[in-house]
Design an enzyme around this catalytic site. Structure first.
Site, short mmCIF file in Angstrom:
data_model
loop_
_atom_site.label_atom_id
_atom_site.label_comp_id
_atom_site.label_asym_id
_atom_site.label_seq_id
_atom_site.Cartn_x
_atom_site.Cartn_y
_atom_site.Cartn_z
NE ARG A 37 -12.75 23.69 -4.58
CZ ARG A 37 -12.59 22.29 -5.00
NH1 ARG A 37 -11.48 21.77 -5.59
NH2 ARG A 37 -13.30 21.55 -4.32
CB ILE A 63 -14.21 21.73 -0.04
CG1 ILE A 63 -14.26 23.03 -0.59
CG2 ILE A 63 -13.25 20.63 -0.53
CD1 ILE A 63 -12.93 23.87 -0.68
CB SER A 64 -19.29 22.02 -2.80
OG SER A 64 -20.19 21.91 -1.83
CD GLN A 65 -18.54 18.75 -9.42
OE1 GLN A 65 -19.57 18.33 -8.96
NE2 GLN A 65 -18.27 19.13 -10.86
N PRO A 66 -16.25 22.90 -7.16
CG PRO A 66 -14.09 23.47 -7.74
CD PRO A 66 -14.98 22.29 -7.48
#
Length: 213
Positions: A37, A63-66
């Site tokens: 990431r 970038i979205s939260q995992p």
């Protein structure tokens, strides 16, 4: 573009974090544990890449939260070889997850700068989506429809009709619906005109941009 043992160790911690939050799909957890990431983010955020948080990227996007990536991916229930439409390529992190899950990925991005950057970047890292498109996510990619699964990675006030129409009967569409705060919503197509709708908690996404022209 380095991926060190330290990065790999931090990724395994991240896997434990999303597991604790309720993600159980081993393939999804495997993808989160596999994808570097930190390489999808601005180098100034590298030290924070494996925190379970969203971070800014180019063109006012994130970038979205995992956990969110894992949650949406788990809801899709992807089987190897399925055609998946991704609306909002963004950094390409979710795209990479879909590729690792064995999907044939068709992805569309509204921001030209991001589209160009991510397209060249994904191929450098060895992720091979079937098709990356620059265009209006509200319209989907009709020329390759229908899709087994559709994932929308930005918030929309309601589900775009064009996307519902591009879903196969039996297919699943996952989209955050709402304006300020979104409700993660799963649509399952039961027949040509009938959809089941299920809602799963509150999330925050950047808005899905519509081409008004």
């Amino acid at each position: 573009m380095k991926d060190t043992y330290r990065h790999q160790g931090k990724r395994q911690q991240l896997v434990k974090t999303v597991k604790k939050k309720g993600i159980t799909d081993e393939k999804v957890l495997g993808a989160i544990g596999n994808i570097p990431r930190h390489l999808f983010m601005d180098s100034s955020f590298e030290d924070h890449a494996y925190q379970d948080k969203a971070f800014p990227i180019a063109a006012d996007q994130t970038i979205s939260q995992p956990y969110t990536v894992a949650f949406q991916s788990e809801l899709l229930e992807i089987k190897k070889g399925e055609k998946v439409l991704e609306v909002g390529t963004g950094s390409g992190y979710q795209t990479a997850v879909l590729c690792l899950l064995g999907a044939k990925v068709y992805s569309i991005e509204r921001q030209r700068e991001l589209y160009k950057k991510t397209k060249s970047f994904l191929s450098k890292l060895g992720y091979r989506p079937k098709y990356l498109s620059f265009g209006d996510g509200y319209k989907g990619i009709p020329e390759y429809a229908p899709y087994d699964k559709i994932i929308v990675t930005a918030g929309a006030p309601e589900v775009p009709r064009d996307l519902l129409s591009q879903l196969k009967v039996g297919g699943r569409l996952v989209i955050p619906v709402g304006t300020d705060v979104q409700t993660m919503t799963l649509f399952i197509r039961k027949s040509a005109k009938e959809f089941d709708k299920n809602e799963f908690g509150a999330f925050r996404f950047v808005p899905l941009l519509e081409d008004k022209n």
